[in-house]
Write a protein that holds these residues in place. Structure first.
Motif, PDB file in Angstrom:
ATOM      1  N   GLN A 247      -6.538  -7.723  -5.189  1.00  0.00           N
ATOM      2  CA  GLN A 247      -5.646  -7.354  -4.099  1.00  0.00           C
ATOM      3  C   GLN A 247      -5.062  -8.588  -3.424  1.00  0.00           C
ATOM      4  OE1 GLN A 247      -7.926  -5.195  -1.150  1.00  0.00           O
ATOM      5  NE2 GLN A 247      -9.749  -6.411  -1.574  1.00  0.00           N
ATOM      6  N   ASP A 248      -4.101  -8.325  -2.539  1.00  0.00           N
ATOM      7  CA  ASP A 248      -3.402  -9.401  -1.828  1.00  0.00           C
ATOM      8  C   ASP A 248      -2.857 -10.422  -2.821  1.00  0.00           C
ATOM      9  OD1 ASP A 248      -2.373 -10.734   0.318  1.00  0.00           O
ATOM     10  OD2 ASP A 248      -4.235 -11.787   0.827  1.00  0.00           O
ATOM     11  N   ILE A 249      -2.169  -9.926  -3.861  1.00  0.00           N
ATOM     12  CA  ILE A 249      -1.666 -10.771  -4.940  1.00  0.00           C
ATOM     13  C   ILE A 249      -0.282 -11.291  -4.581  1.00  0.00           C
ATOM     14  CG2 ILE A 249      -1.213 -10.901  -7.408  1.00  0.00           C
ATOM     15  CD1 ILE A 249      -2.862  -8.292  -7.665  1.00  0.00           C
ATOM     16  N   ALA A 250      -0.128 -12.598  -4.666  1.00  0.00           N
ATOM     17  CA  ALA A 250       1.161 -13.211  -4.365  1.00  0.00           C
ATOM     18  C   ALA A 250       1.449 -14.319  -5.379  1.00  0.00           C
ATOM     19  CB  ALA A 250       1.174 -13.784  -2.962  1.00  0.00           C
ATOM     20  N   PHE A 251       2.702 -14.347  -5.868  1.00  0.00           N
ATOM     21  CA  PHE A 251       3.151 -15.376  -6.796  1.00  0.00           C
ATOM     22  C   PHE A 251       4.408 -16.035  -6.236  1.00  0.00           C
ATOM     23  CE2 PHE A 251       0.871 -12.381  -9.467  1.00  0.00           C
ATOM     24  CZ  PHE A 251       0.111 -13.209 -10.287  1.00  0.00           C
ATOM     25  N   SER A 252       4.555 -17.311  -6.541  1.00  0.00           N
ATOM     26  CA  SER A 252       5.763 -18.037  -6.156  1.00  0.00           C
ATOM     27  C   SER A 252       6.145 -18.957  -7.298  1.00  0.00           C
ATOM     28  CB  SER A 252       5.528 -18.849  -4.879  1.00  0.00           C
ATOM     29  OG  SER A 252       6.663 -19.640  -4.572  1.00  0.00           O
ATOM     30  N   ASN A 253       7.415 -18.866  -7.724  1.00  0.00           N
ATOM     31  CA  ASN A 253       7.881 -19.692  -8.831  1.00  0.00           C
ATOM     32  C   ASN A 253       9.327 -20.080  -8.595  1.00  0.00           C
ATOM     33  OD1 ASN A 253       8.134 -21.020 -11.262  1.00  0.00           O
ATOM     34  ND2 ASN A 253       8.283 -19.189 -12.513  1.00  0.00           N
ATOM     35  N   ALA A 254       9.544 -21.390  -8.443  1.00  0.00           N
ATOM     36  CA  ALA A 254      10.895 -21.936  -8.251  1.00  0.00           C
ATOM     37  C   ALA A 254      11.622 -21.242  -7.099  1.00  0.00           C
ATOM     38  CB  ALA A 254      11.699 -21.811  -9.547  1.00  0.00           C
ATOM     39  N   GLY A 255      10.912 -20.964  -6.039  1.00  0.00           N
ATOM     40  CA  GLY A 255      11.533 -20.360  -4.868  1.00  0.00           C
ATOM     41  C   GLY A 255      11.488 -18.848  -4.855  1.00  0.00           C
ATOM     42  N   ASP A 256      11.230 -18.235  -6.012  1.00  0.00           N
ATOM     43  CA  ASP A 256      11.129 -16.774  -6.083  1.00  0.00           C
ATOM     44  C   ASP A 256       9.706 -16.355  -5.731  1.00  0.00           C
ATOM     45  OD1 ASP A 256      13.764 -16.567  -6.945  1.00  0.00           O
ATOM     46  OD2 ASP A 256      13.167 -16.884  -9.039  1.00  0.00           O
ATOM     47  N   LYS A 257       9.577 -15.335  -4.878  1.00  0.00           N
ATOM     48  CA  LYS A 257       8.279 -14.886  -4.436  1.00  0.00           C
ATOM     49  C   LYS A 257       8.061 -13.424  -4.821  1.00  0.00           C
ATOM     50  CE  LYS A 257       8.036 -18.097  -0.522  1.00  0.00           C
ATOM     51  NZ  LYS A 257       7.826 -18.251   0.940  1.00  0.00           N
ATOM     52  N   LEU A 258       6.820 -13.124  -5.184  1.00  0.00           N
ATOM     53  CA  LEU A 258       6.465 -11.764  -5.573  1.00  0.00           C
ATOM     54  C   LEU A 258       5.122 -11.410  -4.959  1.00  0.00           C
ATOM     55  CD1 LEU A 258       6.855  -9.195  -7.340  1.00  0.00           C
ATOM     56  CD2 LEU A 258       5.634 -10.422  -9.161  1.00  0.00           C
ATOM     57  N   HIS A 259       5.084 -10.226  -4.316  1.00  0.00           N
ATOM     58  CA  HIS A 259       3.834  -9.733  -3.742  1.00  0.00           C
ATOM     59  C   HIS A 259       3.609  -8.330  -4.279  1.00  0.00           C
ATOM     60  CE1 HIS A 259       0.776  -8.527  -0.836  1.00  0.00           C
ATOM     61  NE2 HIS A 259       0.641  -9.805  -0.530  1.00  0.00           N
ATOM     62  N   THR A 260       2.483  -8.125  -4.970  1.00  0.00           N
ATOM     63  CA  THR A 260       2.251  -6.854  -5.635  1.00  0.00           C
ATOM     64  C   THR A 260       1.199  -6.034  -4.904  1.00  0.00           C
ATOM     65  OG1 THR A 260       0.464  -7.621  -7.045  1.00  0.00           O
ATOM     66  CG2 THR A 260       2.702  -8.026  -7.809  1.00  0.00           C
ATOM     67  N   ASP A 261       1.101  -4.746  -5.318  1.00  0.00           N
ATOM     68  CA  ASP A 261       0.073  -3.862  -4.781  1.00  0.00           C
ATOM     69  C   ASP A 261      -1.269  -4.206  -5.395  1.00  0.00           C
ATOM     70  OD1 ASP A 261       1.961  -2.498  -3.276  1.00  0.00           O
ATOM     71  OD2 ASP A 261       2.391  -1.060  -4.893  1.00  0.00           O
ATOM     72  N   THR A 262      -2.281  -3.519  -4.909  1.00  0.00           N
ATOM     73  CA  THR A 262      -3.627  -3.717  -5.406  1.00  0.00           C
ATOM     74  C   THR A 262      -3.763  -3.188  -6.835  1.00  0.00           C
ATOM     75  OG1 THR A 262      -4.551  -3.563  -3.186  1.00  0.00           O
ATOM     76  CG2 THR A 262      -6.064  -3.169  -5.014  1.00  0.00           C
ATOM     77  N   ILE A 263      -4.487  -3.930  -7.653  1.00  0.00           N
ATOM     78  CA  ILE A 263      -4.773  -3.521  -9.041  1.00  0.00           C
ATOM     79  C   ILE A 263      -6.247  -3.142  -9.121  1.00  0.00           C
ATOM     80  CG2 ILE A 263      -4.879  -4.256 -11.441  1.00  0.00           C
ATOM     81  CD1 ILE A 263      -2.628  -6.221 -10.830  1.00  0.00           C
ATOM     82  N   ARG A 264      -6.504  -1.926  -9.633  1.00  0.00           N
ATOM     83  CA  ARG A 264      -7.879  -1.461  -9.785  1.00  0.00           C
ATOM     84  C   ARG A 264      -8.117  -1.032 -11.227  1.00  0.00           C
ATOM     85  NH1 ARG A 264      -6.644   0.617  -4.593  1.00  0.00           N
ATOM     86  NH2 ARG A 264      -8.050  -0.154  -2.957  1.00  0.00           N
ATOM     87  N   LEU A 265      -9.222  -1.483 -11.781  1.00  0.00           N
ATOM     88  CA  LEU A 265      -9.637  -1.099 -13.133  1.00  0.00           C
ATOM     89  C   LEU A 265     -11.075  -0.634 -13.091  1.00  0.00           C
ATOM     90  CD1 LEU A 265      -8.197  -4.157 -15.122  1.00  0.00           C
ATOM     91  CD2 LEU A 265      -7.138  -1.905 -14.861  1.00  0.00           C
ATOM     92  N   SER A 266     -11.364   0.445 -13.827  1.00  0.00           N
ATOM     93  CA  SER A 266     -12.729   0.925 -13.901  1.00  0.00           C
ATOM     94  C   SER A 266     -12.946   1.643 -15.232  1.00  0.00           C
ATOM     95  CB  SER A 266     -13.038   1.872 -12.736  1.00  0.00           C
ATOM     96  OG  SER A 266     -12.180   2.978 -12.752  1.00  0.00           O
TER      97      SER A 266
END
Length: 266
Positions: A247-266
């Protein structure tokens, strides 16, 4: 008391006694080295050809002093080494027969890249480490380990402030680690059991900062941040049991930012 000199840059001043020779494995040693100085050139004259591993480079200058008491498989040691490629200290006791140990080791600006002939990958390392307990098999160990990496170079980046604590007890273990570096910051706790064929694992990782460009791991300006929680009673790849949450996943690449929802696996 023994004092030697006149062999190039090598000199020795030592005292002590040895009982039980000629059987070196069973002999008892009580030795104190007040001074040992030598050089790479002198050692290469003494060491048999091809006996030195190809991936090892001896420092140009070496000085040492210390004390060794006991037998080769059960001893106490207090050793200090100073070289042109950094310093190292080792103190404590080791009993190979009983598989017990209580050791403290430290390095000061030890140039592992030079010594291991990995100059482009590794650099100078300053650390403090301890190991105390019994056993060498993770399934049977009862030991506590501590590592404090004050400073270490990897791929020309200087990491600072890595701390790791590990506690192993009869096939179960706990680990706590953290690093607070401007370009890599994390908090990690983990638990595991190694008694079965496939270990059980429980991990909590808070990755606050990861700048792969600054760390010289990628050429792109990729940065990331996330929180990971995993609990797997069995890590059998054919019958994996457990759950994983990111959770609280955030990526930044060359000025572009991405914030995703929580990922759950079971």
């Amino acid at each position: 008391y023994l004092e030697l000199g006149g062999i190039g840059n090598t000199s020795l001043a030592a005292s002590g006694n040895i009982r039980g020779l000629p059987d070196g494995k069973k002999a008892y040693y009580d030795l104190a080295v007040a001074r040992l100085t030598t050089s790479r050139a002198d050692l290469l004259r003494i060491i048999p050809a091809k006996s030195l591993p190809q991936n090892i480079r001896i420092p140009d200058r070496i000085a040492a002093n210390g004390k060794f008491t006991g037998r080769v498989n059960r001893f106490q040691v207090n050793l200090h080494v100073r070289t042109s490629s950094g310093n190292a200290d080792l103190a404590g006791s080791l009993d190979l027969a009983r598989k017990t140990y209580n050791l403290t080791a430290s390095t000061q600006s030890a140039d592992l890249g030079y010594i291991l002939k990995q100059d482009s990958l590794l650099g100078k390392v300053t650390l403090y480490a301890t190991a105390a307990g019994s056993g060498f098999d993770p399934k049977k160990m009862n030991s506590v380990f501590h590592l404090n990496l004050e400073e270490g170079e990897f791929k020309s980046y200087r990491y600072k402030g890595l701390v790791l604590e590990a506690d192993l007890h009869n096939g179960s273990g706990k680990i706590v680690s953290s690093l607070h570096d401007p370009n890599l910051t994390y908090e990690l706790t983990g638990e595991g059991s190694f008694t079965e064929k496939y270990p059980a694992a429980k991990i909590a990782l808070q990755l606050d900062t990861l700048n792969l460009l600054a760390l010289h791991l990628l050429k792109d300006t990729l940065q990331m941040h996330f929180q990971l929680d995993a609990d797997f009673p069995s890590t059998d790849p054919d019958a994996l049991q457990g759950k994983l949450t990111i959770q609280d996943i955030a990526f930044s690449n060359a000025g572009d930012k991405l914030h995703t929802d929580t990922i759950r696996l079971s």
